[in-house]
Write a protein that holds these residues in place. Structure first.
Motif, PDB file in Angstrom:
ATOM      1  N   UNK A  76      -0.775  33.407  -4.606  1.00 14.82           N
ATOM      2  CA  UNK A  76      -0.916  34.538  -3.705  1.00 14.82           C
ATOM      3  C   UNK A  76      -0.262  34.172  -2.372  1.00 14.82           C
ATOM      4  N   UNK A  77       0.795  34.884  -2.016  1.00 14.17           N
ATOM      5  CA  UNK A  77       1.560  34.542  -0.821  1.00 14.17           C
ATOM      6  C   UNK A  77       1.482  35.688   0.186  1.00 14.17           C
ATOM      7  N   UNK A  78       1.045  35.404   1.407  1.00 17.00           N
ATOM      8  CA  UNK A  78       1.019  36.450   2.421  1.00 17.00           C
ATOM      9  C   UNK A  78       2.431  36.756   2.923  1.00 17.00           C
ATOM     10  N   UNK A 111       1.283  25.349   3.297  1.00 15.90           N
ATOM     11  CA  UNK A 111       1.093  26.785   3.178  1.00 15.90           C
ATOM     12  C   UNK A 111       2.397  27.434   2.778  1.00 15.90           C
ATOM     13  N   UNK A 112       2.293  28.410   1.928  1.00 13.93           N
ATOM     14  CA  UNK A 112       3.470  29.153   1.527  1.00 13.93           C
ATOM     15  C   UNK A 112       3.343  30.560   2.084  1.00 13.93           C
TER      16      UNK A 112
ATOM     17  N   UNK B 652      -5.901  29.906   0.730  1.00 10.84           N
ATOM     18  CA  UNK B 652      -5.007  28.783   0.452  1.00 10.84           C
ATOM     19  C   UNK B 652      -3.732  28.920   1.294  1.00 10.84           C
ATOM     20  N   UNK B 653      -3.172  30.128   1.281  1.00  7.28           N
ATOM     21  CA  UNK B 653      -1.956  30.348   2.065  1.00  7.28           C
ATOM     22  C   UNK B 653      -2.187  31.255   3.262  1.00  7.28           C
ATOM     23  N   UNK B 654      -3.309  31.944   3.232  1.00 10.34           N
ATOM     24  CA  UNK B 654      -3.561  32.867   4.318  1.00 10.34           C
ATOM     25  C   UNK B 654      -4.842  32.452   5.016  1.00 10.34           C
TER      26      UNK B 654
END
Lengths: 184, 706
Positions: A76-78, A111-112, B652-654
């Motif tokens: 899940x990437x923002x 973080x991606x 995790x990413x946010x």
């Protein structure tokens, strides 16, 4: 021209002397992109991939520059709209609108995050000595996002500080409360 | 002979911990003349000693040896099983655990505690005559370096029968040893067969040697036996007491001189395989240290073979289905569509079963978490002077490993609480007509898609008035407010809340219950209290079975799809205009039979544009959900399918988002948010409060203008 020769011409590492002080630098490569007619660049080693724009899933009550999240092969990437984050230009989506997905690794956690930009343009080679500090003369982009400026021909490219991009503002309850009041 | 033994260290550690657990639980159940239990304890200690010896963890070996000797005396009936000894053994088990944990984490351990326990064990082994008490410390000076600075070595040499056939002569070895110092040789001829059975080319003797020498080291002695080390059992012991972080000369069998020699001999006789392996110790020593480090954090699960078997079967079926489908695909025409559908159905079935099987691998019986409680109750009982019986039920109920790990600490806290606050002192109990012995029951069972763990005590129950008064005193509740019993009990979970008259070191500092509740909520669970004055209290912990997958109801709000955890849904219904009430200043309630359910319009709460349908409350869809005992109605546009979703983390990413517990990926590859119902309710409340205060503010300013 042979590709090997081309590669050979790109300086990777070297020693430089500036005003009697010796520097050991590595020539870095940067991915440049446009945001409302301006040129920006990020360290190419952080770039995970470049995706075409697709509508993300909205995150409730997120700041306006957070477009939402997408599914990148199960992760899940923002998605952050850099134009809105820096308040430069408008968030219009054209054929060239792309998402640059950066994988930012620092403080032991990675973080991606995807960033929406108007278009990717080029790969830029720049030595550390080519990078000038940005004059503190306002502009919309907060200073801590800027790693420096690079002259490319007649243009000036803004190098972005990738680590600073990683920092996401915490959600603001206040904004939502106001919105709620407006609705009622 | 340079097998890298370090690869087996994780196994040794895992087995040792299992052994220690077994020792502990058996010791707690140990009764007089229970040969089977004491044998089991002895075996566990013995294999830990053997393993530790193999890997060169000398301090563990030395310590365990004493424990084993004590157990051996009990086993042989030389020593009656007394409570004192059992307590000492329990402490020793703790020490062994500490030593082995230190190996696992490559950290230091509490040397004082070990030494102290070691001395206590020595005292216990030597009887309690006061003059013997001195011996352990004295022996340090006398035997290690006896008067003239001599070291005394005990060597047990048990050659294999065919030793002489390979051209080795024990006599030559002994001569070589004699060159190192003063040698006393004692032959053990007990294994000598009758003259008729004896093979003249075989060697039946074994030897106990004592070497007194100024400069002999273990290496020097081992060097003598170098040529025969594969063909014998060899134990080299320096006579001196334990030296935990000592130099490498201290060996496996460091018998203090105070100990009866018979015991040593006996254990050597039993230790055939394991002690033989000690020969490899010098090799291991170098290799062992760095190797353990990387393995510290790798968690492992022991899985029953049946689970793995069923998994393999399923994978087999999946492969068959796959080949069937791909065969179908090579030459497909419309006539085969029926076979395709059935093939796809089969695939669906296979995937589902596979998923369930994989999930089952992560499931462990809750006894893993319950195991520590007998000891805890035992210790707490001793500490508080309360006589408490622990009843465990539903130990085979299975729970996800991650949930289990995270629920352990809250459970411990609840049990401590039950002992400290719940169970009354014996005299109070008797005065109230109860048995002097208190009972704490731990029960685990499945209920719907979740697991319930009950911690029940038959104590005095929660003192409603005391809690209420304390809450008033702390300003949590207004004086005179009328609260239901449940609301009063809920107060216990407020931070910094304690009704204990005196602060004890068990509980009562008011730290904890709020943390307990938070931890449980973090797992997506909830906790309820049920208490009857004079009869006791029950804490009911409700947990989801797993954290990775969730049964969800997909709902549509505007263009967005959200997932409502199925477990929270009470019912879904179409609203009727006449059942909608606007009360007490524009609060929208829906009359659900006798209940009035507040309506939360998700589109408004999340700031999403929605279809007009949901905007008009009439004939909209309402999903009634419940969390923390609070029912609310979520206003949605449409109900979609129900399906199991894999939970993906958002932070995790946010970052964490209020009202959202995570995200998932739907069949079409798009992302959908999973609603966090308790969070959502809280969010709605905050919003309502904010709206109220800003309204008040605007009225205030208007008032000022007038």
């Amino acid at each position: 021209m042979d590709i090997q020769e081309l590669v050979g011409e790109i300086p990777i590492e070297g020693e430089y002397s500036l005003e009697g002080i010796d520097f050991i630098t590595s020539g870095e490569q940067y991915l440049t992109f446009t945001l409302a007619n301006e040129q920006y660049a990020v360290d190419i080693l952080c770039v995970e991939e470049i995706r075409s724009w697709e509508k993300p899933t909205i995150i409730p009550n997120s700041p306006s520059h957070v477009c939402g999240v997408i599914n990148m092969r199960g992760v899940i990437v923002p998605i952050i709209d850099l134009r809105l984050k820096f308040t430069i230009g408008e968030a219009v989506y054209t054929d060239t609108t792309v998402v640059i997905v950066l994988s930012i690794d620092s403080d032991g956690c990675s973080k991606t995050i995807g960033f929406v930009v108007d278009a990717v343009s080029d790969v830029l080679n720049a030595e550390d000595t080519d990078i000038k500090s940005a004059p503190a003369f306002g502009g919309c982009v907060p200073q801590h996002f800027i790693a420096g400026l690079v002259n490319v021909g007649d243009n000036v490219v803004t190098l972005l500080n990738v680590e600073a991009l990683k920092q996401l503002e915490s959600h603001q309850l206040k904004a939502r409360g106001e919105q709620w009041i407006k609705n009622t | 002979m340079s097998v890298d033994l370090s690869q087996f260290i994780p196994n040794f550690l895992a087995e040792s911990f299992e052994g220690l657990e077994l020792m502990e639980s058996s010791l707690l159940n140990l009764e007089q003349d229970d040969d089977e239990t004491i044998n089991a304890i002895f075996r566990a200690a013995h294999s830990i000693k053997g393993g530790a010896g193999t890997f060169g963890f000398d301090h563990v070996t030395e310590f365990t040896h004493l424990v084993e000797t004590l157990l051996d005396e009990m086993r042989n009936g030389q020593r009656a099983i007394k409570q004192d000894d059992v307590e000492l053994l329990l402490v020793s088990v703790d020490c062994m655990k500490m030593l082995i944990e230190a190996i696992r984490d490559e950290s230091d351990y509490d040397k004082d505690k070990i030494d102290e326990t070691y001395q206590l064990l020595l005292v216990a082994l030597n009887g309690k005559e006061p003059d013997l008490l001195e011996i352990p410390s004295k022996s340090t000076d006398t035997t290690t370096t006896s008067k003239d600075g001599m070291l005394e070595w005990k060597i047990t040499f048990i050659p294999e029968h065919h030793l002489v056939q390979t051209g080795n002569d024990p006599l030559l070895l002994f001569n070589a040893l004699a060159e190192l110092g003063e040698l006393t040789v004692e032959a053990n001829s007990s294994n000598l067969p009758s003259i008729l059975d004896a093979d003249p080319q075989e060697l039946y003797l074994s030897w106990n040697l004592t070497l007194r020498s100024e400069n002999a080291t273990e290496e020097l002695i081992r060097e003598v036996f170098e040529w025969v080390e594969d063909e014998c059992e060899l134990t080299i012991t320096q006579n001196k007491p334990i030296e935990c972080e000592g130099h490498s000369t201290g060996t496996a069998e460091n018998n203090p001189s105070t100990q009866p020699v018979e015991a040593t001999k006996e254990s050597i006789a039993i230790d055939t395989v394991t002690e033989n392996a000690q020969l490899e110790k010098p090799v291991v020593k170098a290799a062992a240290k760095p190797a353990t480090k990387s393995k510290v954090d790798v968690g492992s699960i022991r899985v029953g073979v049946d689970k793995v078997d069923s998994l393999i079967n399923l994978v087999g079926e999946l492969v068959i289905t796959q080949s069937m489908l791909s065969e179908l695909g090579t030459d497909f025409d419309i006539s085969k569509v029926e076979r395709l559908t059935s093939g796809l159905e089969q695939l669906l079935q296979n995937t589902k079963e596979l998923q369930e099987s994989v999930m089952r691998i992560r499931m462990l019986p809750i006894s893993f978490a319950f195991n520590r409680f007998p000891r805890l109750i035992h210790d707490l009982g001793n500490k508080t002077g309360k006589d408490i019986e622990l009843v465990l039920k539903g130990e085979q109920t299975e729970l996800d490993k991650t949930v289990m790990e995270q629920i352990s600490d809250p459970l411990v806290h609840l049990v401590r609480n039950a002992v400290d606050h719940g169970i009354e002192p014996a005299n109070v109990r008797v005065a109230n007509g109860k048995t002097a012995k208190g009972t704490i029951t731990l029960n685990a069972y499945h209920q719907g898609g979740s697991i319930v763990i009950e911690i029940k005590d038959d104590g005095g129950g929660i003192n409603r008035d005391a809690v209420y008064n304390k809450a008033v005193e702390k300003g949590i509740v207004d004086a005179g407010a009328s609260l239901t019993d449940n609301q009063v009990f809920e107060l216990i979970f407020e931070a910094g809340f304690s009704t204990a008259q005196e602060i004890s070191d068990i509980s009562g500092r008011g730290v904890g219950m709020d943390v307990v509740k938070k931890n449980i909520q973090a797992l997506g669970g909830r906790i309820q209290i049920d208490s009857t004055p004079g009869e006791g209290s029950t804490f009911k912990v409700n947990l989801p079975l797993t954290l990775a997958i969730l049964d969800g109801q997909l709902v549509k709000v505007g263009s967005e799809t959200y997932i409502v955890p199925l477990i929270t849904i009470v019912e879904s219904l179409q609203t009727k205009a006449e059942l909608i009430n606007r009360v007490s200043g524009d609060m929208v309630l829906y009359r659900l039979r006798e209940d009035n359910v507040p309506i939360i319009p998700i589109y408004e709460l999340f700031g999403i544009e929605s279809d007009a349908k949901a905007n008009t409350l009439e004939e909209a869809l309402l999903v009634v959900v419940e969390a923390d005992g609070q029912k609310v109605g979520l206003l949605v546009d449409d109900l979609l399918a129900q399906q199991q979703v894999v939970i993906k983390s958002l932070d995790e990413n946010y970052q964490q988002v209020e009202g959202i517990s995570g995200a998932t990926i739907l069949g079409d590859g798009s992302v959908a948010m999973i609603l966090d119902i308790p969070g959502l309710i809280e969010l709605a409340m905050q919003n309502a409060n904010q709206r109220l205060s800003s309204k008040l503010q605007s009225i205030g300013t208007e008032g000022a203008m007038i």
